[in-house]
Motif scaffolding. Structure first.
Motif, short mmCIF file in Angstrom:
data_model
loop_
_atom_site.label_atom_id
_atom_site.label_comp_id
_atom_site.label_asym_id
_atom_site.label_seq_id
_atom_site.Cartn_x
_atom_site.Cartn_y
_atom_site.Cartn_z
N THR A 155 -8.76 -65.85 -12.50
CA THR A 155 -7.51 -66.06 -11.77
C THR A 155 -7.47 -65.22 -10.50
OG1 THR A 155 -6.29 -66.59 -13.80
CG2 THR A 155 -4.99 -65.91 -11.89
N ARG A 156 -7.85 -63.94 -10.62
CA ARG A 156 -7.88 -63.08 -9.44
C ARG A 156 -8.92 -63.58 -8.44
NH1 ARG A 156 -9.88 -57.49 -8.51
NH2 ARG A 156 -10.60 -57.41 -10.66
N GLY A 157 -10.09 -64.00 -8.95
CA GLY A 157 -11.12 -64.55 -8.07
C GLY A 157 -10.65 -65.80 -7.35
N ASN A 158 -9.94 -66.68 -8.08
CA ASN A 158 -9.42 -67.90 -7.46
C ASN A 158 -8.43 -67.59 -6.34
OD1 ASN A 158 -10.91 -69.48 -9.23
ND2 ASN A 158 -9.23 -69.72 -10.69
N ILE A 159 -7.60 -66.57 -6.55
CA ILE A 159 -6.63 -66.17 -5.53
C ILE A 159 -7.36 -65.65 -4.29
CG2 ILE A 159 -4.81 -64.50 -4.97
CD1 ILE A 159 -3.88 -64.74 -7.89
N TYR A 160 -8.42 -64.86 -4.50
CA TYR A 160 -9.21 -64.38 -3.37
C TYR A 160 -9.79 -65.54 -2.58
CZ TYR A 160 -9.14 -59.56 -5.19
OH TYR A 160 -8.76 -58.31 -5.62
N ILE A 161 -10.33 -66.54 -3.29
CA ILE A 161 -10.93 -67.69 -2.60
C ILE A 161 -9.88 -68.47 -1.83
CG2 ILE A 161 -12.09 -69.90 -2.93
CD1 ILE A 161 -13.97 -67.59 -3.27
N LEU A 162 -8.68 -68.64 -2.41
CA LEU A 162 -7.62 -69.34 -1.70
C LEU A 162 -7.20 -68.56 -0.45
CD1 LEU A 162 -5.75 -71.79 -1.72
CD2 LEU A 162 -4.08 -70.42 -3.00
N LEU A 163 -7.11 -67.24 -0.56
CA LEU A 163 -6.79 -66.41 0.60
C LEU A 163 -7.91 -66.52 1.65
CD1 LEU A 163 -5.35 -63.20 -1.12
CD2 LEU A 163 -4.08 -64.94 0.17
N ASN A 164 -9.15 -66.57 1.15
CA ASN A 164 -10.29 -66.76 2.06
C ASN A 164 -10.17 -68.08 2.83
OD1 ASN A 164 -13.07 -68.59 1.33
ND2 ASN A 164 -13.26 -67.07 2.96
N ALA A 165 -9.85 -69.16 2.13
CA ALA A 165 -9.68 -70.46 2.78
C ALA A 165 -8.52 -70.42 3.78
CB ALA A 165 -9.44 -71.54 1.74
N THR A 166 -7.48 -69.63 3.45
CA THR A 166 -6.32 -69.51 4.32
C THR A 166 -6.67 -68.82 5.64
OG1 THR A 166 -4.81 -69.45 2.43
CG2 THR A 166 -3.97 -68.61 4.53
N VAL A 167 -7.33 -67.65 5.55
CA VAL A 167 -7.66 -66.92 6.79
C VAL A 167 -8.71 -67.69 7.59
CG1 VAL A 167 -7.03 -64.66 5.88
CG2 VAL A 167 -9.37 -65.46 5.62
N PHE A 168 -9.60 -68.41 6.89
CA PHE A 168 -10.59 -69.20 7.62
C PHE A 168 -9.93 -70.37 8.34
CE2 PHE A 168 -13.99 -72.45 7.91
CZ PHE A 168 -14.86 -71.72 8.73
N GLY A 169 -8.94 -70.98 7.71
CA GLY A 169 -8.20 -72.05 8.37
C GLY A 169 -7.49 -71.56 9.62
N ILE A 170 -6.91 -70.36 9.54
CA ILE A 170 -6.26 -69.76 10.71
C ILE A 170 -7.30 -69.50 11.80
CG2 ILE A 170 -5.03 -67.72 11.55
CD1 ILE A 170 -3.73 -67.55 8.77
N TYR A 171 -8.47 -69.02 11.39
CA TYR A 171 -9.55 -68.76 12.34
C TYR A 171 -9.94 -70.03 13.10
CZ TYR A 171 -14.48 -68.51 13.73
OH TYR A 171 -15.65 -68.61 14.41
N LEU A 172 -10.03 -71.15 12.40
CA LEU A 172 -10.42 -72.40 13.05
C LEU A 172 -9.44 -72.80 14.14
CD1 LEU A 172 -11.61 -74.53 9.98
CD2 LEU A 172 -13.04 -73.40 11.70
N VAL A 173 -8.16 -72.46 13.94
CA VAL A 173 -7.15 -72.79 14.95
C VAL A 173 -7.25 -71.86 16.15
CG1 VAL A 173 -4.67 -72.93 15.40
CG2 VAL A 173 -5.59 -73.77 13.24
N ILE A 174 -7.37 -70.55 15.91
CA ILE A 174 -7.33 -69.61 17.03
C ILE A 174 -8.66 -69.53 17.78
CG2 ILE A 174 -5.52 -68.23 15.96
CD1 ILE A 174 -7.58 -66.22 15.10
N VAL A 175 -9.77 -69.96 17.16
CA VAL A 175 -11.06 -69.88 17.85
C VAL A 175 -11.29 -71.07 18.77
CG1 VAL A 175 -12.54 -71.14 16.20
CG2 VAL A 175 -13.48 -69.19 17.48
N THR A 176 -10.60 -72.17 18.54
CA THR A 176 -10.85 -73.39 19.32
C THR A 176 -10.69 -73.19 20.83
OG1 THR A 176 -10.20 -74.77 17.44
CG2 THR A 176 -10.19 -75.81 19.62
N PRO A 177 -9.62 -72.56 21.32
CA PRO A 177 -9.51 -72.35 22.78
C PRO A 177 -10.65 -71.52 23.35
CG PRO A 177 -7.38 -71.99 21.71
CD PRO A 177 -8.40 -72.09 20.62
N LEU A 178 -11.14 -70.55 22.58
CA LEU A 178 -12.25 -69.72 23.07
C LEU A 178 -13.54 -70.53 23.15
CD1 LEU A 178 -11.66 -66.36 21.14
CD2 LEU A 178 -11.02 -66.93 23.50
N MET A 179 -13.78 -71.38 22.15
CA MET A 179 -14.99 -72.20 22.14
C MET A 179 -15.01 -73.18 23.32
SD MET A 179 -17.18 -71.42 19.84
CE MET A 179 -17.45 -70.70 18.22
#
Length: 304
Positions: A155-179
């Protein structure tokens, strides 16, 4: 080889590289290297590679302006440092199938982040997709399956993975203008450098404490795989394919990655696919499909 075939080959290889990692990482951690140790080796290796690549490919290209500098730092925090620490910490505690399914939640986060950061409108199908995806993710995180004894902290591992997917999704949005503004190696070089400042303090002791003399050849091969294929090759292929692939094609490969991860995990005996996991996967996939649909514009044909 026709260009379309090369795009498919690149996207398939990227999906395969990511899918295999869910199972191969289980051989390395935590017995040979800790999750933080793996992250440190991976980020330091990629930082050196992209620094050299930028020197030869775009020596004059520099990130300028306060806004872009701040954005690049946020990319390093969300897309590299925090992202990788969460991912490998979570994968260490949960099963390969759970981790691969929760990773597909990232496109849903991209839509939510775009609403707040880019002022995009949210449609009813997308809102429904977010809700359905959240239900599927919640059921997967809270479920206790036949491998509960193998992964008591799943359960704790699953939460970490979901948080990982969350911050990565945010990264995809903020990195686009730089790319769009700078050379890819410039952006990645800066992002990985920032990520190194975050990850190294957590993992340098584990890197120094590892008993490398006890590593059998296949462990060395898997460590090299995570540094070279997972970090460097996958990014280079993905970055090239994104220039030519349509959104619809990218969506296909979003769904392909967990399918490959399941096949690899089951074939290697690393995990078991249950009906419960299959149902949770359907909910997450349905949510991703709904949020990935482009809203129709009045008087204009919908893009594919």
């Amino acid at each position: 080889m026709p260009n379309a075939l090369r795009v498919h080959a690149a996207l398939f290889l990227v999906s395969l590289i990511y899918a295999a990692n869910y199972s191969l990482s289980k051989d390395v951690m935590p017995h040979y290297l800790s999750p933080f140790g793996i992250v440190t080796l991976r980020i330091v290796g990629a930082t050196l590679f992209f620094a050299v690549a930028k020197y030869f490919a775009a020596p004059q290209d520099k990130i300028t302006g306060r806004a872009d500098a701040i954005r690049s730092i946020l990319c390093g925090i969300c897309g590299i440092g925090v992202n990788q620490l969460l991912f490998f910490s979570g994968l260490n505690l949960t099963s390969p199938i759970n981790a691969s399914l929760l990773q597909t939640f990232a496109p849903i986060v991209v839509v939510v982040a775009s609403v707040f950061l880019l002022s995009e409108k949210i449609t009813l199908p997308r809102a429904l997709g977010i809700l359905v995806g959240l239900i599927g993710a919640a059921l997967l995180i809270l479920s206790r399956d036949v491998q509960a004894a193998v992964y008591p902290q799943a359960t704790r591992g699953n939460i970490y993975i979901l948080l990982n997917a969350t911050v990565f999704g945010i990264y995809l949005v903020i990195v686009t203008p730089l790319m769009r503004k700078y050379h890819a190696f410039t952006v990645l070089g800066r992002s990985f450098l920032v990520g190194a400042f975050i990850a190294v303090p957590f993992g340098w002791r584990d890197v120094l404490a590892a008993n490398y003399g006890s590593f059998p050849p296949y462990i060395w091969a898997e460590v090299a795989y995570m540094i070279i294929c997972l970090t460097i090759l996958a990014y280079l292929l993905n970055n090239w394919a994104l220039k030519y692939a349509s959104p619809a094609l990218l969506g296909v490969y979003i769904y392909l990655q967990p399918v490959l991860a399941v096949l690899i995990a089951v074939s290697l005996g690393k995990d078991q696919l249950t009906w419960g996991k299959a149902g949770q996967a359907v909910l997450i996939f349905l949510g991703v499909w709904l949020v990935s649909r482009k809203p129709k514009v009045a008087g204009m044909p919908q893009e594919e």
